[in-house]
Design a protein around this motif. Sequence first.
Motif, PDB file in Angstrom:
ATOM      1  N   GLU A   1       0.838  -1.206   0.000  1.00  0.00           N
ATOM      2  CA  GLU A   1       0.000   0.000   0.000  1.00  0.00           C
ATOM      3  C   GLU A   1       0.866   1.247   0.000  1.00  0.00           C
ATOM      4  N   TRP A   2       2.040   1.126  -0.600  1.00  0.00           N
ATOM      5  CA  TRP A   2       3.007   2.221  -0.719  1.00  0.00           C
ATOM      6  C   TRP A   2       3.472   2.743   0.633  1.00  0.00           C
ATOM      7  N   ARG A   3       3.381   1.869   1.639  1.00  0.00           N
ATOM      8  CA  ARG A   3       3.930   2.238   2.940  1.00  0.00           C
ATOM      9  C   ARG A   3       5.397   1.825   2.945  1.00  0.00           C
ATOM     10  N   ARG A   4       6.246   2.705   3.447  1.00  0.00           N
ATOM     11  CA  ARG A   4       7.675   2.453   3.381  1.00  0.00           C
ATOM     12  C   ARG A   4       8.196   1.665   4.583  1.00  0.00           C
TER      13      ARG A   4
END
Lengths: 180, 155
Positions: free
Chosen positions: B92-95
């Motif tokens: 979810e495009w969390r780094r």
Amino acid sequence: MGVTPPELSLAERISQGDGAALGELMRRHAPSLLRFAGNYLDSSADADEVVQDTFIRAERAMRRGIRPGQMEAWLYRIALNRCRSRLRRRWPFVSGPKAGRAIAMARSAGSSDAMEWREEIAAALAALSPVLREAFLLKHVEGLDYVAMATVTGAGVPALKMRVARACEELRSRLKEVRG
Amino acid sequence: MIADEVTRDDPLAAVIDVLQATTALDSGFADRLHARIGRQQRLRHAGMGLALCALLALGIGMPRTLPARSPITFNVLGPGAASVAVVGDFTEWRRDRVHLTRVAGGSWRVTLRLPPGQYRFAYLLDDHEWRADAGASQAPDDFGRPTSLLTVPAP
């Protein structure tokens, strides 16, 4: 400041899953939240994620029935909390150049002198304590009044006035050192 | 008594002008953000739908219909990096979800088990340097950052 009838209706529509209403809310507030988070965190990549998180949380809250009395202040408060949280996680590991901001500046700067000036401003801002930085940005860059700032930060108006004044003093002093 | 106000002849006025001007850098940000969150919500809803299908299948004694996952190894060269994460549709495009492990030769590696599908992803070195995968087809994302495309076939 304060919620306007169209924003109340936006909140209603968002709570019912209206994607267009969420888009409208973003068009109204995302640019200023991005600017605030970018200036606060000194990183365009982090600011990007903070604003994304802010709207995801705001939408979930509205779906749960929350109707913010002051939409703008409420969004800033969520964004500020995300910024503070990110800063707490980041501080022990910060090292090296602040590449995200530097790249954004390089894209926008018309000259090396302009870029240098922006970097000096970013460095002076980063040297402020987080509470002074957030007070200065909310007051003078985002243009919030002290009552709204109290809603956003949870601090009292007298304390906020003192923080803004101290931030101004420190910024003037630091920039005088580098610019003479 | 120190002042909290900034007048136009104050040197800070020029600083505020610069800080306010940063908005102009990205005037289309809101629309791109809206599109990105919409994509993530659709993925999430698709995931919820999939989970519901699985529950229904279990409830009526049918075989599970969840797709099998394939091991995918992500590998990137970063001898000077202190940390490397892989970020993409599947995080979810969390780094902060998937961090790679340093291996010999300055490389970083992690293996994930992903269901079949198409994914966009990138590596994030030291929490600020975005890098595409050298071995995958590449396309910049909505924000101009380098990203790679990955297709996981059905096993």
